[in-house]
Design a protein around this motif. Structure first.
Motif, short mmCIF file in Angstrom:
data_model
loop_
_atom_site.label_atom_id
_atom_site.label_comp_id
_atom_site.label_asym_id
_atom_site.label_seq_id
_atom_site.Cartn_x
_atom_site.Cartn_y
_atom_site.Cartn_z
N GLU A 1 -6.28 7.43 -1.49
CA GLU A 1 -6.90 7.91 -2.73
C GLU A 1 -6.34 7.19 -3.95
O GLU A 1 -7.09 6.81 -4.85
N ALA A 2 -5.04 7.00 -4.00
CA ALA A 2 -4.42 6.31 -5.14
C ALA A 2 -4.86 4.85 -5.21
O ALA A 2 -5.11 4.32 -6.30
N VAL A 3 -4.96 4.20 -4.06
CA VAL A 3 -5.37 2.80 -4.03
C VAL A 3 -6.82 2.66 -4.49
O VAL A 3 -7.14 1.81 -5.33
N GLU B 1 -1.81 8.00 3.59
CA GLU B 1 -1.09 8.72 2.53
C GLU B 1 -1.40 8.21 1.13
O GLU B 1 -1.22 8.94 0.16
N THR B 2 -1.86 6.97 1.00
CA THR B 2 -2.08 6.41 -0.34
C THR B 2 -3.52 5.98 -0.60
O THR B 2 -3.80 5.42 -1.65
N LEU C 1 0.81 -1.22 0.00
CA LEU C 1 0.00 0.00 0.00
C LEU C 1 0.84 1.26 0.00
O LEU C 1 0.34 2.33 -0.38
N ASP C 2 2.10 1.17 0.41
CA ASP C 2 2.98 2.34 0.34
C ASP C 2 3.37 2.66 -1.10
O ASP C 2 3.85 3.75 -1.38
N ASP C 3 3.18 1.69 -2.00
CA ASP C 3 3.48 1.86 -3.43
C ASP C 3 2.32 1.32 -4.24
O ASP C 3 2.33 0.16 -4.66
N PRO C 4 1.27 2.12 -4.45
CA PRO C 4 0.07 1.65 -5.13
C PRO C 4 0.31 1.04 -6.52
O PRO C 4 -0.50 0.24 -6.98
N SER C 5 1.43 1.36 -7.16
CA SER C 5 1.71 0.76 -8.47
C SER C 5 1.88 -0.76 -8.37
O SER C 5 1.71 -1.47 -9.36
#
Length: 104
Positions: free
Chosen positions: A83-85, A80-81, A57-61
């Motif tokens: 929204e991106a997730v 912190e992520t 989850l710290d790197d949604p890519s």
């Protein structure tokens, strides 16, 4: 012969954690198909019947394939992520998201 289609998985982030692990177990007990996301899938120790895939989850890519074919997500959120997730999940076709968060 019946060819029942397997229902789409419910994706659970943080599947090995204090909240995620019981969520995975409860969903399986209720008859759902479950895909858990873990940074360390090789040592995830999820209940029998759960699929586990890599994701961070710290790197949604890293979640690109985790949402494939899923319609629901239980998101144990990283603020912190989040929204991106959620955006990636929606792009993959996830229709329902339950967000679990904590300040502690």
């Amino acid at each position: 012969m019946s060819h029942l289609k397997k229902p789409p998985p419910i994706v659970v982030t943080g599947a090995t954690g204090t909240i995620g692990h019981p969520v995975v177990a409860g969903l399986l007990d209720a008859g759902h198909t479950v895909r858990g996301i873990s940074r360390h899938p090789q040592r995830a120790s999820l209940p029998d019947g759960a699929d586990v895939v890599f994701g961070d989850l710290d790197d949604p890519s890293t979640l690109r394939h985790a949402f494939d074919g899923a319609a629901q997500l239980v998101l144990i959120a990283v603020p912190e992520t989040v929204e991106a997730v959620v955006s990636r999940a929606k792009q993959a076709g996830v229709e329902h998201v339950v967000v679990v968060s904590s300040a502690a």
